[in-house]
Design a protein around this motif. Structure first.
Motif, PDB file in Angstrom:
ATOM      1  N   TRP A 185       1.024  -0.986  -0.174  1.00 34.14           N
ATOM      2  CA  TRP A 185       0.127   0.049   0.033  1.00 34.14           C
ATOM      3  C   TRP A 185       0.864   1.270   0.034  1.00 34.14           C
ATOM      4  O   TRP A 185       0.481   2.282  -0.575  1.00 34.14           O
ATOM      5  N   THR A 257      -3.929  -0.604  -9.797  1.00 35.74           N
ATOM      6  CA  THR A 257      -4.009  -0.776  -8.399  1.00 35.74           C
ATOM      7  C   THR A 257      -3.756  -2.489  -8.205  1.00 35.74           C
ATOM      8  O   THR A 257      -3.213  -3.009  -7.480  1.00 35.74           O
ATOM      9  N   LEU A 261      -0.893  -4.217  -6.232  1.00 33.71           N
ATOM     10  CA  LEU A 261      -1.135  -5.032  -4.976  1.00 33.71           C
ATOM     11  C   LEU A 261      -1.209  -6.491  -5.121  1.00 33.71           C
ATOM     12  O   LEU A 261      -0.997  -7.302  -4.138  1.00 33.71           O
ATOM     13  N   THR A 266      -1.684  -7.221  -0.276  1.00 30.32           N
ATOM     14  CA  THR A 266      -2.720  -6.253  -0.032  1.00 30.32           C
ATOM     15  C   THR A 266      -2.941  -6.322   1.612  1.00 30.32           C
ATOM     16  O   THR A 266      -3.485  -5.188   2.137  1.00 30.32           O
ATOM     17  N   ALA A 269      -4.241  -3.154   4.618  1.00 33.17           N
ATOM     18  CA  ALA A 269      -5.317  -2.041   4.382  1.00 33.17           C
ATOM     19  C   ALA A 269      -5.768  -1.431   5.309  1.00 33.17           C
ATOM     20  O   ALA A 269      -6.205  -0.171   5.281  1.00 33.17           O
ATOM     21  N   PHE A 286      -4.903   2.887   5.370  1.00 34.68           N
ATOM     22  CA  PHE A 286      -4.355   2.812   3.957  1.00 34.68           C
ATOM     23  C   PHE A 286      -5.298   2.792   2.870  1.00 34.68           C
ATOM     24  O   PHE A 286      -5.148   3.218   1.722  1.00 34.68           O
ATOM     25  N   LEU A 287      -6.305   1.826   3.238  1.00 24.71           N
ATOM     26  CA  LEU A 287      -7.379   1.683   2.090  1.00 24.71           C
ATOM     27  C   LEU A 287      -8.460   2.857   1.962  1.00 24.71           C
ATOM     28  O   LEU A 287      -8.646   3.295   0.808  1.00 24.71           O
ATOM     29  N   TYR A 290      -6.267   5.452   0.043  1.00 28.28           N
ATOM     30  CA  TYR A 290      -6.413   5.327  -1.518  1.00 28.28           C
ATOM     31  C   TYR A 290      -7.664   5.722  -1.857  1.00 28.28           C
ATOM     32  O   TYR A 290      -7.725   6.215  -3.194  1.00 28.28           O
TER      33      TYR A 290
END
Length: 403
Positions: A185, A257, A261, A266, A269, A286-287, A290
Motif C-alpha cells: 500500500w 492498483t 497489489l 494487500t 489495508a 491505507f485503504l 487510497y
C-alpha cells in the motif's frame, strides 16, 4: 448517436496511439512501483519483485499485531543486539547488508520509533538506537507532545482554531497502532498520483476534439441543421466525453492498483496511515487513503476534461483544447512555486491530483471559524463546479453558429 461519437473518437489514428501510450505507461509505472519494495537475504543479496515482496511480507508479518509497550521494547532489544553485531560494525558493505537482513523484519516498527523521537519536521534514521525501553512506552504521548512543542515554537503560523484542530485530531487517533506488512500500500500510494496525472493528460487529449471536430472537418452546417443536432446530438457528445473520462479512469486506475497489489500484497489495508505518514492529521487507514486519493484524482481528471471540451466548443480548435489539461494540471503547479499566495495555490485544480501530499502534510483551511483539511474542501467544491459546467457547455455549443 452516442455510439457514433465514440466510434468517431477511436477511429482517429492519433487517439489509438494515445491509448497505446497509456498502456505502455501503465506497464512501466507498475514495474517502477513494484521495484520500490526490496528484500535482502541472509547472504546480503538484494532483490525486488514478487519474491522480494513475498519474503518481506512473511518476515514483517511475524510482528503483526498491536504496537504495545512490550512489542516496542522487544523491537528495541533486537535492534540493539543486531546493531552491536560484528556484521553491523564491519566496514565491509556486504557484511552490513547481512546485518540489515536480520533487522528488516522490524524496520517498519523502527521507522515509527524514529519518527516519534525525531524533530517534528525532521527524520533521524538512527533515533531508535538511542531510545530506552522506558521512553518508548510513551511513544503515542510523544507524538502529541511533539506537535504541541512545534505549534508553540512559532515556526509556522496557525490560528488558535487550527491548533486546536490539529491537537484534537492527534488525540482522537486510535492507539496502539495495529501493525503488519504495509509496503504494498505504501508503494502504491506514493506513485499513484504520477500515474493519475499521465492518465488525466491522455484522457484530456482524447476528449479535446469532441466538440471541435465538426468545425475542423467543415461538417458543422450538416450537424447543426439536422433535426436533433442542437439537442440530442450535443448531449451525445457530452455523454461521450463523460464516458471516456470515467471508463478510462476507472479501468486504468483499477488495472494499476490490481497489478501492484497482486504482486506486493494487500496486507495492511486497515492499518493507520501514520505507520507511513507519522505527522498526518487524517485518522484513516491505507485503504481509506487510497479511495480518497482516487476520488480526488477522478474529480481533477473530470474537471480538466470538461475544460478541454469547453475550450474546444468555444475556440473550435482541437490543438488549443489539447493544451488545456496540461495548463490546468502541470503549468499551475509551477506557477504556485513562483507566486507567494499559498492559500490560493491550495485551491488550484492540480491539487486534486496531489491528495497524497495533502494527507501527508495536512494542509488546513478555515472557513467561517471551522477548520478542515484542504482535500476535504476542494474535492466537493470541484465536484460541484463540474456539475455547473455541464449546462454551460451545452448552451455554448447549442448557440454556435456555422461559418
Amino acid at each position: 448517436m452516442l455510439r457514433f461519437e465514440l466510434k468517431k473518437i477511436f477511429s482517429k489514428f492519433k487517439n489509438r496511439i494515445a491509448v497505446l501510450v497509456l498502456l505502455v505507461t501503465l506497464i512501466l509505472t507498475s514495474i517502477l512501483t513494484i521495484n520500490k519494495v526490496e528484500y535482502i537475504d541472509d547472504n546480503g543479496n538484494s532483490s525486488t519483485g514478487i519474491s522480494a515482496a513475498k519474503n518481506l511480507r512473511t518476515a514483517q508479518n511475524k510482528w503483526a499485531g498491536d504496537l504495545t509497550e512490550d512489542v516496542l521494547q522487544k523491537v528495541l532489544e533486537k535492534n540493539k543486539k543486531i546493531k552491536n553485531s560484528k556484521e553491523a560494525l564491519s566496514d565491509d558493505l556486504l557484511e552490513q547488508d547481512k546485518a540489515f537482513a536480520k533487522i528488516q523484519d522490524i524496520t517498519g516498527i523502527l521507522d515509527v520509533i524514529n519518527c516519534a523521537f525525531s524533530e517534528y519536521r525532521d527524520y533521524d534514521g538512527f533515533a531508535a538506537d538511542h531510545v530506552s525501553g522506558r521512553d518508548v512506552k510513551n511513544i503515542y504521548k510523544k507524538r502529541i507532545s511533539a506537535l504541541k512543542e512545534y505549534l508553540d515554537s512559532g515556526k509556522e503560523t496557525f490560528t488558535d482554531e487550527q491548533k486546536k484542530f490539529l491537537i484534537r485530531q492527534y488525540k482522537n487517533l486510535e492507539t496502539p497502532f495495529h501493525y503488519e506488512y504495509i509496503d504494498g500500500w505504501s508503494a502504491l500510494l506514493q506513485n499513484i498520483s504520477t500515474f493519475i496525472l499521465i492518465l488525466a493528460l491522455i484522457i484530456g487529449f482524447l476528449v479535446s476534439g469532441i466538440f471541435s471536430d465538426e468545425f475542423q472537418t467543415k461538417a458543422d452546417s450538416i450537424f447543426f441543421s439536422a433535426k436533433l443536432g442542437r439537442s440530442k446530438g450535443i448531449l451525445s457528445k457530452m455523454w461521450a466525453g463523460f464516458l471516456i473520462t470515467t471508463v478510462f479512469y476507472v479501468v486504468f486506475v483499477f488495472l494499476y492498483t490490481l497489478t501492484v497489489l497482486f504482486v506486493l500484497g494487500t496486507d495492511g489495508a486497515n492499518c493507520p496511515i501514520q505507520l507511513d505518514m507519522w505527522r498526518s492529521v487524517y485518522n484513516i487507514s491505507f485503504l481509506q487513503a487510497y479511495l480518497f486519493i482516487a476520488a480526488g484524482g477522478y474529480i481533477g481528471t473530470l474537471f480538466a476534461s470538461i475544460l478541454a471540451m469547453l475550450v474546444s466548443a468555444i475556440t473550435r480548435s482541437t490543438p488549443t483544447a489539447v493544451i488545456v489539461p496540461f495548463i490546468v494540471l502541470c503549468a499551475l503547479p509551477f506557477l504556485s512555486r513562483i507566486i507567494t499566495l499559498p492559500g490560493v495555490c491550495s485551491f488550484f485544480p492540480d491539487q486534486l491530483l496531489e491528495i497524497y501530499i495533502d494527507i501527508k502534510e495536512s494542509g488546513l483551511v478555515e472557513l467561517g471559524g471551522k477548520v478542515m483539511t484542504t482535500a476535504a474542501v476542494i474535492i466537493p467544491v470541484y465536484a460541484v463546479i463540474c456539475l455547473i459546467l455541464q449546462p454551460v457547455l451545452y448552451r455554448i455549443y447549442q448557440k454556435a453558429e456555422t461559418r
